[in-house]
Design a protein around this motif. Structure first.
Motif, PDB file in Angstrom:
ATOM      1  N   PRO A  71      36.428  34.050  65.247  1.00  0.00           N
ATOM      2  CA  PRO A  71      35.908  33.848  66.602  1.00  0.00           C
ATOM      3  C   PRO A  71      36.943  33.161  67.500  1.00  0.00           C
ATOM      4  CG  PRO A  71      34.304  33.165  64.969  1.00  0.00           C
ATOM      5  CD  PRO A  71      35.581  33.433  64.233  1.00  0.00           C
ATOM      6  N   ASP A  72      36.774  33.334  68.805  1.00  0.00           N
ATOM      7  CA  ASP A  72      37.652  32.681  69.768  1.00  0.00           C
ATOM      8  C   ASP A  72      37.519  31.174  69.651  1.00  0.00           C
ATOM      9  OD1 ASP A  72      38.507  35.107  70.745  1.00  0.00           O
ATOM     10  OD2 ASP A  72      37.065  35.138  72.393  1.00  0.00           O
ATOM     11  N   GLY A  73      38.588  30.486  69.893  1.00  0.00           N
ATOM     12  CA  GLY A  73      38.552  29.024  69.891  1.00  0.00           C
ATOM     13  C   GLY A  73      39.071  28.439  68.601  1.00  0.00           C
ATOM     14  N   ALA A  74      39.825  27.374  68.742  1.00  0.00           N
ATOM     15  CA  ALA A  74      40.363  26.680  67.582  1.00  0.00           C
ATOM     16  C   ALA A  74      39.240  26.047  66.775  1.00  0.00           C
ATOM     17  CB  ALA A  74      41.353  25.608  68.033  1.00  0.00           C
ATOM     18  N   GLY A  75      39.456  25.935  65.473  1.00  0.00           N
ATOM     19  CA  GLY A  75      38.464  25.289  64.627  1.00  0.00           C
ATOM     20  C   GLY A  75      38.658  25.613  63.166  1.00  0.00           C
ATOM     21  N   ILE A  76      37.770  25.053  62.370  1.00  0.00           N
ATOM     22  CA  ILE A  76      37.751  25.294  60.934  1.00  0.00           C
ATOM     23  C   ILE A  76      36.618  26.265  60.651  1.00  0.00           C
ATOM     24  CG2 ILE A  76      37.379  24.261  58.657  1.00  0.00           C
ATOM     25  CD1 ILE A  76      38.547  21.665  59.827  1.00  0.00           C
ATOM     26  N   TYR A  77      36.907  27.270  59.843  1.00  0.00           N
ATOM     27  CA  TYR A  77      35.911  28.271  59.477  1.00  0.00           C
ATOM     28  C   TYR A  77      35.909  28.436  57.959  1.00  0.00           C
ATOM     29  CZ  TYR A  77      36.044  29.375  64.411  1.00  0.00           C
ATOM     30  OH  TYR A  77      35.980  29.281  65.774  1.00  0.00           O
ATOM     31  N   TYR A  78      34.769  28.866  57.447  1.00  0.00           N
ATOM     32  CA  TYR A  78      34.630  29.120  56.022  1.00  0.00           C
ATOM     33  C   TYR A  78      34.258  30.581  55.834  1.00  0.00           C
ATOM     34  CZ  TYR A  78      34.756  24.103  55.667  1.00  0.00           C
ATOM     35  OH  TYR A  78      35.165  22.802  55.752  1.00  0.00           O
ATOM     36  N   LEU A  79      35.007  31.274  54.974  1.00  0.00           N
ATOM     37  CA  LEU A  79      34.748  32.672  54.679  1.00  0.00           C
ATOM     38  C   LEU A  79      34.035  32.764  53.339  1.00  0.00           C
ATOM     39  CD1 LEU A  79      38.253  34.219  55.489  1.00  0.00           C
ATOM     40  CD2 LEU A  79      36.372  33.715  57.050  1.00  0.00           C
ATOM     41  N   ILE A 126      35.966  44.084  47.761  1.00  0.00           N
ATOM     42  CA  ILE A 126      35.197  43.185  48.627  1.00  0.00           C
ATOM     43  C   ILE A 126      33.999  43.948  49.162  1.00  0.00           C
ATOM     44  CG2 ILE A 126      35.272  41.779  50.718  1.00  0.00           C
ATOM     45  CD1 ILE A 126      38.388  41.793  50.353  1.00  0.00           C
ATOM     46  N   ASN A 127      32.787  43.374  49.061  1.00  0.00           N
ATOM     47  CA  ASN A 127      31.577  44.008  49.585  1.00  0.00           C
ATOM     48  C   ASN A 127      31.205  43.497  50.975  1.00  0.00           C
ATOM     49  OD1 ASN A 127      31.353  45.346  47.159  1.00  0.00           O
ATOM     50  ND2 ASN A 127      29.833  43.948  46.329  1.00  0.00           N
ATOM     51  N   HIS A 128      31.343  42.193  51.165  1.00  0.00           N
ATOM     52  CA  HIS A 128      30.815  41.580  52.385  1.00  0.00           C
ATOM     53  C   HIS A 128      31.566  40.282  52.643  1.00  0.00           C
ATOM     54  CE1 HIS A 128      27.749  39.272  54.723  1.00  0.00           C
ATOM     55  NE2 HIS A 128      27.550  40.446  55.274  1.00  0.00           N
ATOM     56  N   ILE A 129      31.784  39.968  53.919  1.00  0.00           N
ATOM     57  CA  ILE A 129      32.380  38.685  54.294  1.00  0.00           C
ATOM     58  C   ILE A 129      31.529  38.082  55.401  1.00  0.00           C
ATOM     59  CG2 ILE A 129      34.383  37.486  55.262  1.00  0.00           C
ATOM     60  CD1 ILE A 129      36.146  39.693  54.116  1.00  0.00           C
ATOM     61  N   ALA A 130      31.139  36.831  55.232  1.00  0.00           N
ATOM     62  CA  ALA A 130      30.428  36.085  56.270  1.00  0.00           C
ATOM     63  C   ALA A 130      31.335  34.939  56.700  1.00  0.00           C
ATOM     64  CB  ALA A 130      29.108  35.544  55.745  1.00  0.00           C
ATOM     65  N   VAL A 131      31.406  34.715  58.009  1.00  0.00           N
ATOM     66  CA  VAL A 131      32.226  33.645  58.561  1.00  0.00           C
ATOM     67  C   VAL A 131      31.286  32.563  59.076  1.00  0.00           C
ATOM     68  CG1 VAL A 131      33.982  33.027  60.258  1.00  0.00           C
ATOM     69  CG2 VAL A 131      33.991  35.323  59.232  1.00  0.00           C
ATOM     70  N   TRP A 132      31.509  31.330  58.620  1.00  0.00           N
ATOM     71  CA  TRP A 132      30.687  30.187  58.997  1.00  0.00           C
ATOM     72  C   TRP A 132      31.553  29.179  59.741  1.00  0.00           C
ATOM     73  CZ3 TRP A 132      25.480  29.855  57.532  1.00  0.00           C
ATOM     74  CH2 TRP A 132      25.054  30.869  56.672  1.00  0.00           C
ATOM     75  N   ARG A 159      27.095  27.131  61.169  1.00  0.00           N
ATOM     76  CA  ARG A 159      26.492  28.314  61.792  1.00  0.00           C
ATOM     77  C   ARG A 159      27.224  29.569  61.348  1.00  0.00           C
ATOM     78  NH1 ARG A 159      26.758  24.717  66.079  1.00  0.00           N
ATOM     79  NH2 ARG A 159      24.739  23.979  66.776  1.00  0.00           N
ATOM     80  N   LYS A 160      26.458  30.592  61.019  1.00  0.00           N
ATOM     81  CA  LYS A 160      27.072  31.876  60.707  1.00  0.00           C
ATOM     82  C   LYS A 160      27.506  32.491  62.030  1.00  0.00           C
ATOM     83  CE  LYS A 160      25.060  34.478  57.672  1.00  0.00           C
ATOM     84  NZ  LYS A 160      24.171  35.468  57.017  1.00  0.00           N
ATOM     85  N   VAL A 161      28.815  32.770  62.172  1.00  0.00           N
ATOM     86  CA  VAL A 161      29.336  33.256  63.443  1.00  0.00           C
ATOM     87  C   VAL A 161      29.797  34.706  63.391  1.00  0.00           C
ATOM     88  CG1 VAL A 161      29.964  30.970  64.317  1.00  0.00           C
ATOM     89  CG2 VAL A 161      31.615  32.258  62.951  1.00  0.00           C
ATOM     90  N   LYS A 162      29.895  35.275  62.187  1.00  0.00           N
ATOM     91  CA  LYS A 162      30.339  36.664  62.076  1.00  0.00           C
ATOM     92  C   LYS A 162      30.017  37.186  60.688  1.00  0.00           C
ATOM     93  CE  LYS A 162      34.269  39.539  63.193  1.00  0.00           C
ATOM     94  NZ  LYS A 162      35.504  39.569  63.954  1.00  0.00           N
ATOM     95  N   GLU A 163      29.722  38.484  60.617  1.00  0.00           N
ATOM     96  CA  GLU A 163      29.504  39.144  59.336  1.00  0.00           C
ATOM     97  C   GLU A 163      30.250  40.461  59.327  1.00  0.00           C
ATOM     98  OE1 GLU A 163      25.650  38.804  57.112  1.00  0.00           O
ATOM     99  OE2 GLU A 163      24.937  38.636  59.180  1.00  0.00           O
ATOM    100  N   LEU A 164      30.718  40.841  58.163  1.00  0.00           N
ATOM    101  CA  LEU A 164      31.454  42.085  58.027  1.00  0.00           C
ATOM    102  C   LEU A 164      31.086  42.733  56.698  1.00  0.00           C
ATOM    103  CD1 LEU A 164      33.819  43.957  59.009  1.00  0.00           C
ATOM    104  CD2 LEU A 164      35.334  42.447  57.718  1.00  0.00           C
TER     105      LEU A 164
END
Length: 137
Positions: free
Chosen positions: A113-121, A83-89, A94-99
């Motif tokens: 991120p904090d809070g319930a919800g659906i995220y896409y990696l 794995i090179n990179h992970i972005a969390v949307w 909205r992009k909320v995190k990058e690793l």
């Protein structure tokens, strides 16, 4: 996002008939401002555009636990792809995190991120990328 009360094409068949109610409605409709109304607007902070994108087969990736109650998820390659990179949307786009991942890591623990919800990696490798959906309860 625009809203239009009643698109004109939906009324064509009704307006071929005549009755007191239809004629009254047709008169009101023809005199009304039928322009779409702006309900909400915004600006995207990031847009992904590509012409020659290679995606990685979805079945070679495991993301667990789904749903996650703590927000901690494990991203793991089933075929030892690094794995090179992970972005969390967020579900709102909205992009909320990058690793950025250290070289040759085939599994990564990730805190959503904090809070319930659906995220896409968006999981990127040297071979391409794949997008996986995760849920935080």
């Amino acid at each position: 996002v625009y809203y239009q009360v009643l698109p004109p094409r939906w009324l064509g068949e009704m307006f071929t008939h005549s009755s007191d109610f239809i004629d009254s409605f047709k008169t009101m409709y023809n005199t009304a401002d039928k322009a779409p109304v702006l309900i909400a607007g915004g600006v995207l902070d990031t847009v992904i555009v590509g012409t020659s994108v290679t995606t990685v087969a979805k079945d070679v990736w495991k993301v667990f636990p789904v749903p996650s109650t703590t927000g901690n998820v494990m991203v793991q390659s089933a075929n030892n792809t690094a794995i090179n990179h992970i972005a969390v949307w967020s579900a709102e786009g909205r992009k909320v995190k990058e690793l950025t991942v250290e070289r040759n890591r085939t599994s990564v623990s990730l805190q959503l991120p904090d809070g319930a919800g659906i995220y896409y990696l968006k999981i990127e490798t040297a071979k391409g990328f794949v997008v996986k959906k995760v849920v935080r309860d």
